[in-house]
Write an enzyme that holds these catalytic residues in place. Sequence first.
Site, PDB file in Angstrom:
ATOM      1  N   CYS A 144       0.857  -1.215   0.149  1.00 43.42           N
ATOM      2  CA  CYS A 144       0.031  -0.096   0.101  1.00 43.42           C
ATOM      3  C   CYS A 144       0.916   1.417  -0.013  1.00 43.42           C
ATOM      4  CB  CYS A 144      -1.007   0.021   1.216  1.00 43.42           C
ATOM      5  SG  CYS A 144      -2.131  -1.256   1.113  1.00 43.42           S
ATOM      6  N   HIS A 204      -3.319   7.113   2.185  1.00 47.65           N
ATOM      7  CA  HIS A 204      -3.792   5.794   1.746  1.00 47.65           C
ATOM      8  C   HIS A 204      -5.316   5.521   2.149  1.00 47.65           C
ATOM      9  CE1 HIS A 204      -4.142   1.635   0.829  1.00 47.65           C
ATOM     10  NE2 HIS A 204      -3.837   1.453   1.974  1.00 47.65           N
ATOM     11  N   ASN A 234      -9.947  -0.263  -0.590  1.00 43.56           N
ATOM     12  CA  ASN A 234      -8.673  -0.214  -0.605  1.00 43.56           C
ATOM     13  C   ASN A 234      -7.960  -0.711  -1.984  1.00 43.56           C
ATOM     14  OD1 ASN A 234      -5.933  -0.621  -0.023  1.00 43.56           O
ATOM     15  ND2 ASN A 234      -6.254  -1.533   1.872  1.00 43.56           N
TER      16      ASN A 234
END
Length: 333
Positions: free
Chosen positions: A117, A257, A287
């Site tokens: 990520c 994020h 996500n």
Amino acid sequence: MTHKINAAITGVAGYVPDYVLTNEELEKLVETNDEWITTRTGIKERRILKGEGLGTSYMGAKAVTDLLKKTNTKPEEVDLLICATVTPDYFFPSCANLICKSVGIRETASFDLAAACSGFLNALGTGTAFIESGRYKKVVIVGADKMSAIVDYADRTTCILFGDGAGAVMLEPTEDGTGVQDFILKSDGEGCESLMQKGGGSAFPPTHETIDQKLHYIRQEGQSVFKFAVTRMADISAEIMERNHLTGDDIAYLVPHQANKRIIDATANRMNIGEDKVMLNIHRYGNTTAATIPLCLWDYENQLKKGDNLILAAFGGGFTWASAYVKWAYNPK
Ligand code: UT7
């Protein structure tokens, strides 16, 4: 006043697939409900790439095609393309190679970068170093992941979280003081077991057993990742602000994020900024791993003005975590 050569983001583009996977649809697949997903994560829906043989490079190529058009760049002008991803179409050739092929970028440096990520911020830092060195003039940074390829849709602890998408930015040199001002990249392999795809690589090559044991799927110890994510993402955002003498008032936007709305809120609190200064699209895309930050920039591009101070921050598998301080380089077009 002239400044040193910075790497400025001169354009941004994104792509998300058409198929919308809602919380209501997930309720039919696993024991879950919209209320749990919304309150624990902030996610309402995510996009899923359907189509036989379509991988991450398909989405990356869509984003890069749009980026080249928006920035009026010919494929042959690109010096380097870096693709951050943990779901490349193949182990090799790289996703970056495939994107270049699709969009007509030939005989150019291109490679993938894996930092889960935090991948986009690691790629942004790498591209920035190439621009600041004077070696390259046009660097494309892609963050793209087809998380649906490694999600177990029978596991309610992970299948509600992830979606597919791609974002891309163009980096070019500038001496007007805008661009990437600073970045911090960190990792700690001690976190490896808490968030990983264990099978399919060289440690556990695919066999009937690895498939039966579902080792080819993403596995996450949610609570322990949460604890690290919430402190590390806030810490690294505060650290980059402190060392650049910034307070919450100086910041136009936090670009976080998008893993969990609660982690994002904790980071914003620590930075002393209100919700109106936080880029958010987790409710629409979930996500998307390496794609979350460039997709946020894409969604909010028209609200950004030249000189705006942005703090970009991420936390992910590895563990990896990172932040960047960017002075936005252009007004809405
Ligand atoms: O992007 C990469 C980095 N990743 C992250 O930053 C993610 C970090 N972790 C998280 O965001 C959160 O830990 C999750 C969203 C993954 C989970 O939220 P949580 O508040 O930590 O929930 P939990 O794992 O502590 O589970 C609480 C309860 C459990 O039931 P019991 O044991 O209390 O009876 C779970 O079994 O919720 C249950 N549960 C669910 N219930 C309904 C877990 N998943 C679900 C679900 N629907 N989908």
